[in-house]
Design an enzyme around this catalytic site. Structure first.
Site, short mmCIF file in Angstrom:
data_model
loop_
_atom_site.label_atom_id
_atom_site.label_comp_id
_atom_site.label_asym_id
_atom_site.label_seq_id
_atom_site.Cartn_x
_atom_site.Cartn_y
_atom_site.Cartn_z
CD GLU A 81 -1.45 0.03 3.64
OE1 GLU A 81 -1.85 1.16 3.94
OE2 GLU A 81 -1.86 -1.01 4.18
CB CYS A 113 -2.90 -4.74 6.16
SG CYS A 113 -2.39 -3.12 6.75
CG HIS A 240 -3.18 -7.36 9.91
ND1 HIS A 240 -1.94 -6.97 9.47
CD2 HIS A 240 -3.92 -6.23 10.05
CE1 HIS A 240 -1.94 -5.65 9.33
NE2 HIS A 240 -3.12 -5.19 9.68
#
Lengths: 410, 90
Positions: A81, A113, A240
């Site tokens: 990103e 993400c 994550h």
């Protein structure tokens, strides 16, 4: 057919900042410091960009391969990103500086993400299709936090780094449970990078969307995988990890929803199945698309893998898309993973003072998106460069000429 | 000017308040009023979601997580819960 990760490596940059010091200098609420569960974060020098991080993560993997295997890399995908061009993908630079063959698909994937997971699942699909029997893929997640949010509560967690993986049909590191995937996505404006120098969003909404996708993607996983049980099926979990405290909260809330687990039971489960995944995340900070694979690296390095262990992986990307999937890592996972060397490299990072950190942020601001011609000027941070990158054979940015980025080995 | 709450809203507020006191340490119960914002009371984002989850359990309602966004005060939150408790009783 076995499919998954054949080898994995990360690059956690060469300079580091102490998070407690950052909180103190920025006069942030120290109650939030404990909640973050972050110790340090990696900081990129202005001559490092998402391309150099990606190449420096992937290079050891490529060098460890035979020439024959290297030639079978027919797909390279970079999930990021932190894009550097609207049209030309950074994968082309990565492919060039890694010296890979030209019978190769090259592209970049963006979904916040979730990018590296999107890339991994595309690579798995490519290998599984057997359209090119025995072909391999290189998947990389690479990101750098934007420097414009100094003083916010996001700043302490913003890291810099990349994780690279070779995907193929000899998955000695992490064999995926093929088809055992639950995913959940929809439109929501939680966090975003609407301009080259802006990273913004609503942290409450992002947490809510993260939890919502966790709950629904696991429910979909359980619907597809007969007998799947969040408590019994997985020996370890890799989530994550924007910051470890968020994973702890999400884990506690999911257990509460699924089985009414008490906070004390959740804490014990977290310590046993999740904490080993956090060792690198707590040292590097959030590296966005690559973070969930940094958590996986933590498990490979720190979990008890003396026998095959099933790992549940949860990936989330703002905007949003979440995915819960699983795979198995065993004794073979540590054969190629250079955990000791990677830990030593993290310990060897240059410890920045606050003035040095501010100086790096200021110098980085000169590198605006779309710069046409500019040479990297090392003068403002020559001492830092000499101590962190010089002579180490790492890729660094030299300059931009007519929009074309030029790199060299340090 | 504070508008008096109806009995059902008052009951929900007391449940939210009790859970807030459990999740956020060192909070003075007298500081918790309908106009309070949980962030101002010292609850971080995880605390806030946790308070809502525990309150949902106590009220025996299942509020979709995404619906909670936008509730800036405790009164807003009480309204969301009230909608779900009344849906259940229909």
């Amino acid at each position: 057919m076995r499919i998954g990760i054949e080898s994995i490596n990360f690059y956690g940059a060469r300079a580091v900042l102490d998070i407690r010091m950052l909180f103190e200098v920025r006069e942030l609420d120290m109650r939030r410091f404990d909640n973050l569960m972050l110790v340090r974060k990696s900081v990129a020098l202005p001559c490092e960009d998402p391309v150099t991080l990606a190449v420096n993560a992937a290079k050891p993997l490529i060098e460890a391969m035979s020439a024959e295997d290297r030639a079978r890399i027919e797909l390279v995908i970079v999930g990021t990103e932190s894009g550097i061009d609207f049209g030309k993908s950074m994968t082309t630079y990565v492919h060039h500086y890694l010296g890979l063959g030209r019978t190769c698909r090259l592209f970049e994937i963006k979904q916040a993400c979730y990018g590296a997971t999107a890339a991994l699942q595309m690579a798995v699909g490519f290998v599984a299709s057997q359209a090119s029997l025995g072909a391999k893929a290189l998947v990389i997640g690479t990101d750098i936090g934007r420097a414009t949010i100094r003083g916010s509560y996001v700043e302490p967690s913003q890291g810099a780094g990349a994780v690279a993986m070779i995907v193929g049909d000899e998955p000695d590191v992490f064999e995926l449970d093929f088809g055992a995937n639950g995913y959940h996505g929809y439109e929501v404006m939680d966090t975003c990078r609407p301009a080259a120098d802006i990273e913004t969003g609503d942290s409450d909404l992002s947490l809510i969307a993260y939890l919502d996708c966790l709950e629904h993607s696991f429910a979909e996983y359980a619907r597809r995988v007969e007998g799947a049980d969040f408590f019994e099926t997985f020996d370890y979990l890799a989530f994550h990890t924007p910051f470890p405290g968020m994973v702890k909260g999400a884990h506690r809330m999911l257990l509460r929803k699924l089985r009414g687990t008490s906070p004390a039971e959740a804490e014990a489960d977290f310590d046993r199945r999740v904490t080993p995944s956090l060792r690198f995340c707590a040292e590097i900070g959030n590296i966005y698309s690559a973070t969930v694979y940094l958590a996986l690296c933590g498990l490979i390095d720190g979990a008890d893998l003396f026998q095959p262990r099933r790992i549940g992986v949860y990936s989330y990307g703002s905007g949003c898309c979440g995915e819960f999937y699983s795979g198995v890592a065993g004794p073979g996972a540590r054969t190629s993973f250079k955990g000791a060397a990677l830990s030593a490299a993290l310990a060897d990072r240059y410890v920045l003072s606050m003035p040095e950190y501010e100086q790096l942020l200021d110098a980085g601001l000169d590198w605006v998106f779309g710069v046409k011609d500019q040479e990297v000027d090392l003068a403002p941070y020559r001492n830092l460069y000499d101590q962190t990158l010089a002579g180490r054979g790492l890729l660094v940015l030299k300059g931009v000429r007519n929009y074309h980025r030029e790199y060299d080995w340090s | 000017m504070n508008v008096p709450m109806d009995p059902e809203s008052q009951r929900i507020l007391e449940i939210v308040k009790a859970n807030l006191l459990e999740v956020v340490f060192d909070l003075n119960p007298d500081d918790i009023v309908p106009e309070s914002n949980m962030t101002d009371l010292g609850a971080n984002s995880i605390d806030r979601v946790e308070v809502v989850m525990y309150a949902s359990e106590a009220l025996q309602v299942n509020v979709p997580t995404v619906e909670l966004h936008g509730a800036s005060t405790l009164a807003d939150l009480v309204e969301i819960f009230k909608r779900h408790t009344s849906d259940r009783s229909r």
